[in-house]
Design a protein around this motif. Sequence first.
Motif, short mmCIF file in Angstrom:
data_model
loop_
_atom_site.label_atom_id
_atom_site.label_comp_id
_atom_site.label_asym_id
_atom_site.label_seq_id
_atom_site.Cartn_x
_atom_site.Cartn_y
_atom_site.Cartn_z
N ARG A 83 -104.28 -14.48 -27.85
CA ARG A 83 -103.14 -15.06 -28.57
C ARG A 83 -102.41 -13.99 -29.37
O ARG A 83 -101.18 -13.96 -29.40
CB ARG A 83 -103.62 -16.17 -29.51
CG ARG A 83 -102.48 -16.79 -30.27
CD ARG A 83 -102.91 -17.90 -31.18
NE ARG A 83 -102.08 -17.83 -32.37
CZ ARG A 83 -102.47 -18.11 -33.57
NH1 ARG A 83 -103.69 -18.52 -33.79
NH2 ARG A 83 -101.65 -18.00 -34.58
N ALA A 84 -103.16 -13.09 -29.99
CA ALA A 84 -102.55 -11.99 -30.74
C ALA A 84 -101.67 -11.16 -29.82
O ALA A 84 -100.53 -10.81 -30.17
CB ALA A 84 -103.62 -11.12 -31.40
N ASP A 90 -98.58 -12.97 -28.96
CA ASP A 90 -97.67 -13.01 -30.11
C ASP A 90 -96.99 -11.66 -30.36
O ASP A 90 -96.22 -11.53 -31.30
CB ASP A 90 -98.41 -13.44 -31.38
CG ASP A 90 -98.70 -14.94 -31.42
OD1 ASP A 90 -98.28 -15.65 -30.48
OD2 ASP A 90 -99.35 -15.39 -32.38
N LYS A 136 -106.30 -11.13 -36.89
CA LYS A 136 -105.74 -12.15 -37.77
C LYS A 136 -104.63 -11.58 -38.64
O LYS A 136 -103.56 -12.17 -38.77
CB LYS A 136 -106.85 -12.74 -38.65
CG LYS A 136 -106.33 -13.77 -39.63
CD LYS A 136 -107.43 -14.28 -40.53
CE LYS A 136 -106.87 -15.19 -41.59
NZ LYS A 136 -107.88 -15.57 -42.56
N ILE A 180 -101.49 -10.86 -36.61
CA ILE A 180 -100.75 -12.09 -36.30
C ILE A 180 -99.98 -12.56 -37.54
O ILE A 180 -98.80 -12.92 -37.45
CB ILE A 180 -101.71 -13.20 -35.80
CG1 ILE A 180 -102.20 -12.89 -34.40
CG2 ILE A 180 -101.02 -14.57 -35.82
CD1 ILE A 180 -103.30 -13.82 -33.89
N LEU A 181 -100.63 -12.56 -38.70
CA LEU A 181 -99.95 -12.97 -39.93
C LEU A 181 -98.76 -12.07 -40.23
O LEU A 181 -97.69 -12.53 -40.64
CB LEU A 181 -100.93 -12.98 -41.10
CG LEU A 181 -102.01 -14.05 -41.05
CD1 LEU A 181 -103.02 -13.85 -42.18
CD2 LEU A 181 -101.39 -15.44 -41.13
N TYR A 182 -98.92 -10.76 -40.03
CA TYR A 182 -97.83 -9.81 -40.23
C TYR A 182 -96.67 -10.14 -39.30
O TYR A 182 -95.52 -10.20 -39.72
CB TYR A 182 -98.33 -8.38 -39.99
CG TYR A 182 -97.21 -7.38 -39.86
CD1 TYR A 182 -96.53 -6.92 -40.99
CD2 TYR A 182 -96.82 -6.89 -38.62
CE1 TYR A 182 -95.50 -6.01 -40.88
CE2 TYR A 182 -95.79 -5.99 -38.50
CZ TYR A 182 -95.13 -5.54 -39.63
OH TYR A 182 -94.09 -4.65 -39.51
N LYS A 183 -96.98 -10.37 -38.03
CA LYS A 183 -95.94 -10.65 -37.03
C LYS A 183 -95.18 -11.93 -37.38
O LYS A 183 -93.97 -12.00 -37.17
CB LYS A 183 -96.59 -10.76 -35.65
CG LYS A 183 -95.64 -10.82 -34.51
CD LYS A 183 -94.91 -9.52 -34.33
CE LYS A 183 -94.00 -9.60 -33.12
NZ LYS A 183 -92.94 -8.64 -33.15
N HIS A 184 -95.85 -12.91 -37.95
CA HIS A 184 -95.19 -14.16 -38.32
C HIS A 184 -94.30 -13.99 -39.55
O HIS A 184 -93.33 -14.71 -39.72
CB HIS A 184 -96.23 -15.26 -38.55
CG HIS A 184 -96.79 -15.78 -37.26
ND1 HIS A 184 -96.65 -17.07 -36.83
CD2 HIS A 184 -97.50 -15.16 -36.29
CE1 HIS A 184 -97.24 -17.22 -35.67
NE2 HIS A 184 -97.77 -16.07 -35.31
N ARG A 185 -94.68 -13.05 -40.44
CA ARG A 185 -93.89 -12.79 -41.65
C ARG A 185 -92.73 -11.82 -41.40
O ARG A 185 -91.66 -11.96 -41.95
CB ARG A 185 -94.78 -12.19 -42.75
CG ARG A 185 -95.73 -13.13 -43.36
CD ARG A 185 -95.02 -13.90 -44.44
NE ARG A 185 -95.93 -14.86 -45.00
CZ ARG A 185 -96.04 -15.07 -46.27
NH1 ARG A 185 -95.33 -14.40 -47.12
NH2 ARG A 185 -96.87 -15.98 -46.70
N HIS A 219 -90.73 -10.67 -38.51
CA HIS A 219 -90.43 -10.94 -37.10
C HIS A 219 -89.99 -9.69 -36.34
O HIS A 219 -90.29 -9.54 -35.16
CB HIS A 219 -89.38 -12.04 -36.96
CG HIS A 219 -89.80 -13.33 -37.59
ND1 HIS A 219 -90.80 -14.11 -37.06
CD2 HIS A 219 -89.37 -13.96 -38.70
CE1 HIS A 219 -90.97 -15.19 -37.82
NE2 HIS A 219 -90.12 -15.11 -38.83
#
Length: 164
Positions: free
Chosen positions: A39-40, A43, A5, A8-13, A15
Motif C-alpha cells: 500500500r505504501a 501511495d 507508516k 504514508i502519513l507524510y505523503k498524505h500531508r 501531496h
Amino acid sequence: MYTAKQAILYKHRVHSGQPYIFYIDIRAGGKGYEEFINRAQQDGVVYLRGKVSKIYRDGDKVMVWGSDTLSGRKVEIAADLVILSMAAVPAISANGQRVPGLALALDENGFYQSSDAELAPMESNLPGVFLAGAGIGPKDIPETVAQASGAAAKVLGMFRQALR
C-alpha cells in the motif's frame, strides 16, 4: 513498518512530496504487513534496495547519494528532509545488566532471553520475573500487548496460588 507508516502519513500531508526509503531488508512478518508495504508503494513511496553512502548539504537541500542494488544504478536525491531509521538495539549497562540487581539472561543481541521462546516466551531465567515486548526483541504493538497480557496473567496466577 514504522518507516512505511511515517512515509504514508507524510505523503498524505505533503501531496507534492516524494518519500524515498533505502532499505537492505524489509521485515514485514506480521499479519497484513506485506500488504501494508504494498500500500505504501501504491501511495507513491519509493523503495530503493541499497545503502546510502553519503549525505551532505547543498544550499537549502540535503543531498543523498546511494545505490539501488536491484537496478545497479547510482542514486542522487535532493531532499528537504532526511530521516535515519535505525535498527532497534538494547541498552546494556557496563556490567552487562539492563536492570540493576537482576541477572536476567541476555541473548546474543543483548535482548532479554526467554527460558523457552516457543513454550514459555514470557518466562525469564529467574522465577517470578516475566518478560514482554521490546525487551525480548523488536515487536509491534499488538504482539507487545498480547505478551504483556500473558505476563500479567502469569503474575495473577502466582497471586492466586499464594492466597490458597
